[in-house]
Motif scaffolding. Structure first.
Motif, PDB file in Angstrom:
ATOM      1  N   ILE A   1      38.082  42.056  31.819  1.00  0.00           N
ATOM      2  CA  ILE A   1      39.191  42.584  31.020  1.00  0.00           C
ATOM      3  C   ILE A   1      39.947  41.437  30.359  1.00  0.00           C
ATOM      4  CG2 ILE A   1      41.467  43.702  31.190  1.00  0.00           C
ATOM      5  CD1 ILE A   1      40.194  45.565  33.312  1.00  0.00           C
ATOM      6  N   ALA A   2      40.209  40.389  31.127  1.00  0.00           N
ATOM      7  CA  ALA A   2      40.929  39.235  30.575  1.00  0.00           C
ATOM      8  C   ALA A   2      40.104  38.534  29.501  1.00  0.00           C
ATOM      9  CB  ALA A   2      41.275  38.260  31.698  1.00  0.00           C
ATOM     10  N   VAL A   3      38.816  38.341  29.740  1.00  0.00           N
ATOM     11  CA  VAL A   3      37.947  37.685  28.767  1.00  0.00           C
ATOM     12  C   VAL A   3      37.923  38.463  27.454  1.00  0.00           C
ATOM     13  CG1 VAL A   3      35.543  37.118  28.234  1.00  0.00           C
ATOM     14  CG2 VAL A   3      36.495  36.539  30.468  1.00  0.00           C
ATOM     15  N   ALA A   4      37.890  39.802  27.559  1.00  0.00           N
ATOM     16  CA  ALA A   4      37.786  40.646  26.365  1.00  0.00           C
ATOM     17  C   ALA A   4      39.103  40.804  25.630  1.00  0.00           C
ATOM     18  CB  ALA A   4      37.236  42.016  26.750  1.00  0.00           C
ATOM     19  N   GLY A   5      40.203  40.321  26.235  1.00  0.00           N
ATOM     20  CA  GLY A   5      41.476  40.337  25.515  1.00  0.00           C
ATOM     21  C   GLY A   5      42.521  41.279  26.035  1.00  0.00           C
ATOM     22  N   GLY A   6      42.376  41.759  27.268  1.00  0.00           N
ATOM     23  CA  GLY A   6      43.373  42.642  27.861  1.00  0.00           C
ATOM     24  C   GLY A   6      44.040  42.006  29.064  1.00  0.00           C
ATOM     25  N   ASP A   7      45.134  42.617  29.512  1.00  0.00           N
ATOM     26  CA  ASP A   7      45.834  42.171  30.716  1.00  0.00           C
ATOM     27  C   ASP A   7      45.780  43.293  31.750  1.00  0.00           C
ATOM     28  OD1 ASP A   7      46.598  39.652  29.729  1.00  0.00           O
ATOM     29  OD2 ASP A   7      48.328  40.508  28.710  1.00  0.00           O
ATOM     30  N   ASN A   8      45.063  43.062  32.830  1.00  0.00           N
ATOM     31  CA  ASN A   8      44.947  44.042  33.903  1.00  0.00           C
ATOM     32  C   ASN A   8      46.291  44.197  34.609  1.00  0.00           C
ATOM     33  OD1 ASN A   8      44.193  45.643  36.062  1.00  0.00           O
ATOM     34  ND2 ASN A   8      42.990  44.053  37.083  1.00  0.00           N
ATOM     35  N   VAL A   9      46.817  45.413  34.629  1.00  0.00           N
ATOM     36  CA  VAL A   9      48.144  45.620  35.206  1.00  0.00           C
ATOM     37  C   VAL A   9      48.133  45.456  36.724  1.00  0.00           C
ATOM     38  CG1 VAL A   9      48.928  47.104  33.330  1.00  0.00           C
ATOM     39  CG2 VAL A   9      47.834  48.143  35.348  1.00  0.00           C
ATOM     40  N   PHE A  10      46.959  45.494  37.339  1.00  0.00           N
ATOM     41  CA  PHE A  10      46.853  45.285  38.780  1.00  0.00           C
ATOM     42  C   PHE A  10      45.958  44.086  39.089  1.00  0.00           C
ATOM     43  CE2 PHE A  10      47.821  49.942  38.742  1.00  0.00           C
ATOM     44  CZ  PHE A  10      49.040  49.865  39.413  1.00  0.00           C
ATOM     45  N   ALA A  11      46.093  43.044  38.306  1.00  0.00           N
ATOM     46  CA  ALA A  11      45.269  41.852  38.507  1.00  0.00           C
ATOM     47  C   ALA A  11      45.469  41.259  39.899  1.00  0.00           C
ATOM     48  CB  ALA A  11      45.593  40.807  37.443  1.00  0.00           C
ATOM     49  N   ASP A  12      46.661  41.440  40.464  1.00  0.00           N
ATOM     50  CA  ASP A  12      46.941  40.892  41.786  1.00  0.00           C
ATOM     51  C   ASP A  12      46.129  41.580  42.878  1.00  0.00           C
ATOM     52  OD1 ASP A  12      48.471  43.215  41.258  1.00  0.00           O
ATOM     53  OD2 ASP A  12      49.827  42.747  42.902  1.00  0.00           O
ATOM     54  N   ARG A  13      45.717  42.830  42.647  1.00  0.00           N
ATOM     55  CA  ARG A  13      44.929  43.562  43.645  1.00  0.00           C
ATOM     56  C   ARG A  13      43.438  43.226  43.543  1.00  0.00           C
ATOM     57  NH1 ARG A  13      48.134  48.333  44.752  1.00  0.00           N
ATOM     58  NH2 ARG A  13      50.285  47.626  44.382  1.00  0.00           N
ATOM     59  N   ALA A  14      43.011  42.753  42.396  1.00  0.00           N
ATOM     60  CA  ALA A  14      41.585  42.611  42.123  1.00  0.00           C
ATOM     61  C   ALA A  14      40.892  41.628  43.059  1.00  0.00           C
ATOM     62  CB  ALA A  14      41.374  42.183  40.673  1.00  0.00           C
ATOM     63  N   ALA A  15      41.638  40.673  43.574  1.00  0.00           N
ATOM     64  CA  ALA A  15      41.023  39.669  44.436  1.00  0.00           C
ATOM     65  C   ALA A  15      40.603  40.238  45.783  1.00  0.00           C
ATOM     66  CB  ALA A  15      41.979  38.495  44.643  1.00  0.00           C
ATOM     67  N   GLY A  16      41.094  41.422  46.143  1.00  0.00           N
ATOM     68  CA  GLY A  16      40.713  42.025  47.406  1.00  0.00           C
ATOM     69  C   GLY A  16      39.234  42.364  47.433  1.00  0.00           C
ATOM     70  N   ARG A  17      38.508  41.842  48.407  1.00  0.00           N
ATOM     71  CA  ARG A  17      37.071  42.063  48.468  1.00  0.00           C
ATOM     72  C   ARG A  17      36.737  43.457  49.001  1.00  0.00           C
ATOM     73  NH1 ARG A  17      34.595  37.098  47.460  1.00  0.00           N
ATOM     74  NH2 ARG A  17      32.535  37.824  48.145  1.00  0.00           N
ATOM     75  N   ALA A  18      37.625  44.027  49.819  1.00  0.00           N
ATOM     76  CA  ALA A  18      37.419  45.372  50.342  1.00  0.00           C
ATOM     77  C   ALA A  18      38.123  46.382  49.453  1.00  0.00           C
ATOM     78  CB  ALA A  18      37.942  45.474  51.770  1.00  0.00           C
ATOM     79  N   ALA A  19      37.547  47.573  49.325  1.00  0.00           N
ATOM     80  CA  ALA A  19      38.130  48.603  48.461  1.00  0.00           C
ATOM     81  C   ALA A  19      39.557  48.949  48.872  1.00  0.00           C
ATOM     82  CB  ALA A  19      37.253  49.845  48.481  1.00  0.00           C
ATOM     83  N   LYS A  20      39.825  48.970  50.173  1.00  0.00           N
ATOM     84  CA  LYS A  20      41.159  49.358  50.633  1.00  0.00           C
ATOM     85  C   LYS A  20      42.238  48.387  50.158  1.00  0.00           C
ATOM     86  CE  LYS A  20      40.729  47.114  55.180  1.00  0.00           C
ATOM     87  NZ  LYS A  20      40.717  47.348  56.651  1.00  0.00           N
ATOM     88  N   GLU A  21      41.853  47.166  49.827  1.00  0.00           N
ATOM     89  CA  GLU A  21      42.803  46.193  49.309  1.00  0.00           C
ATOM     90  C   GLU A  21      43.143  46.462  47.848  1.00  0.00           C
ATOM     91  OE1 GLU A  21      42.133  41.973  50.864  1.00  0.00           O
ATOM     92  OE2 GLU A  21      40.143  42.856  51.129  1.00  0.00           O
ATOM     93  N   ARG A  22      42.409  47.374  47.214  1.00  0.00           N
ATOM     94  CA  ARG A  22      42.630  47.688  45.808  1.00  0.00           C
ATOM     95  C   ARG A  22      43.163  49.113  45.610  1.00  0.00           C
ATOM     96  NH1 ARG A  22      37.951  47.946  43.589  1.00  0.00           N
ATOM     97  NH2 ARG A  22      36.582  47.454  45.344  1.00  0.00           N
ATOM     98  N   PHE A  23      43.628  49.722  46.683  1.00  0.00           N
ATOM     99  CA  PHE A  23      44.258  51.039  46.565  1.00  0.00           C
ATOM    100  C   PHE A  23      45.567  50.914  45.774  1.00  0.00           C
ATOM    101  CE2 PHE A  23      42.501  53.089  50.727  1.00  0.00           C
ATOM    102  CZ  PHE A  23      41.221  53.025  50.208  1.00  0.00           C
ATOM    103  N   VAL A  24      45.838  51.899  44.925  1.00  0.00           N
ATOM    104  CA  VAL A  24      47.126  52.011  44.242  1.00  0.00           C
ATOM    105  C   VAL A  24      47.568  53.466  44.363  1.00  0.00           C
ATOM    106  CG1 VAL A  24      46.661  50.122  42.634  1.00  0.00           C
ATOM    107  CG2 VAL A  24      46.055  52.464  41.992  1.00  0.00           C
TER     108      VAL A  24
END
Length: 262
Positions: A162-185
């Motif tokens: 998303i960043a490479v293509a020109g966008g800003d991920n609103v939950f970029a801070d969650r993306a580093a979580g390797r487990a799915a539960k770390e990316r729950f919103v």
């Protein structure tokens, strides 16, 4: 035996990579979810899903290497190891790790130089896309939804793309979580971000736009008001291999290029 002559691939990205390296004749079994390339889906024996496998059929293929991906396939891998098979389980989560996994797979099949060339072509495409994005200037706020029950936002490589293509991920801070539960919103968190663009790729099922937009308050999101809710097929964005860095990235760039600030 080196290099391995009979390979079973339990996920799609290793299948696509081996085809791109010209090593497809080594593949004797694939996941039922493989759609890329079409000839693999047509010609190779289907012996697994993502979370289950036909162990007796895999053994009957007499593979000298089985390729798996992530902790989700840990139990499948363990059973195959107990049955005496050689198993390598990749666990890439970032763009850099995807490129390294391509290099490693190439080395494993005696195609290290071709794998390095493929990785470099993919990196060159990433760099060129980032340059075009920088030239456009304005960057949309993007919410990427990987699953709907519970809400799961983007895995790390998707956030990077998303960043490479020109966008800003609103939950970029969650993306580093390797487990799915770390990316729950939750829905309130999504509403608070007021995304300009919503991208959906529900892994394993079709995105239902009407269901998404009917969530309480979601009709007021800028992305919904401005008709900027888009589905991206999971096979080109949620498999950590070449497709994500080519077709997936191109889909993101196309959406972001067409977007105009309100």
């Amino acid at each position: 035996m080196f290099p391995p002559q009979r390979i079973v691939c339990l996920t799609e990205e290793t299948v696509e990579t081996l085809y791109l390296l010209g090593e497809q004749d080594r593949i004797v079994g694939i996941s039922a979810y493989v759609v890329r390339p079409p000839e693999a889906a047509r010609d190779k024996a289907r012996i697994s899903s993502f979370i289950s496998a036909q162990f007796d059929r895999i053994e009957a293929l007499e593979p000298d290497l089985v390729l798996a991906f992530s902790d989700i396939q840990a139990e499948i891998s363990a059973e195959l190891i107990k049955r005496g098979l050689n198993v390598h389980c990749f666990n890439q989560r970032t763009v850099a790790e995807i490129l390294d996994s391509i290099r490693l797979l190439g080395a494993m099949v005696g195609a290290a130089e071709r794998a390095e060339a493929l990785a470099q072509r993919l990196q060159d495409n990433l760099d060129a896309t980032a340059q075009r994005a920088a030239a456009r200037g304005a960057r949309p706020k993007v919410y990427f939804e990987e699953w709907d029950e519970p809400l799961i936002t983007s895995i790390h490589w998707v956030s990077e793309l998303i960043a490479v293509a020109g966008g800003d991920n609103v939950f970029a801070d969650r993306a580093a979580g390797r487990a799915a539960k770390e990316r729950f919103v939750n829905a309130d968190e999504v509403l608070a971000t007021q995304p300009d663009i919503v991208l959906a790729s529900w892994c394993g099922k079709r995105f239902r736009r009407e269901t998404f937009e009917a969530r309480p308050g979601f009709s007021d999101l800028p992305a919904v008001r401005n008709h900027q809710v888009h589905e991206i097929p999971s096979e080109i964005i949620l498999q950590p291999g070449p497709a994500a860095l080519t077709d997936g990235l191109a889909a993101l760039e196309g959406i972001f290029t067409a977007w105009r600030p309100a």
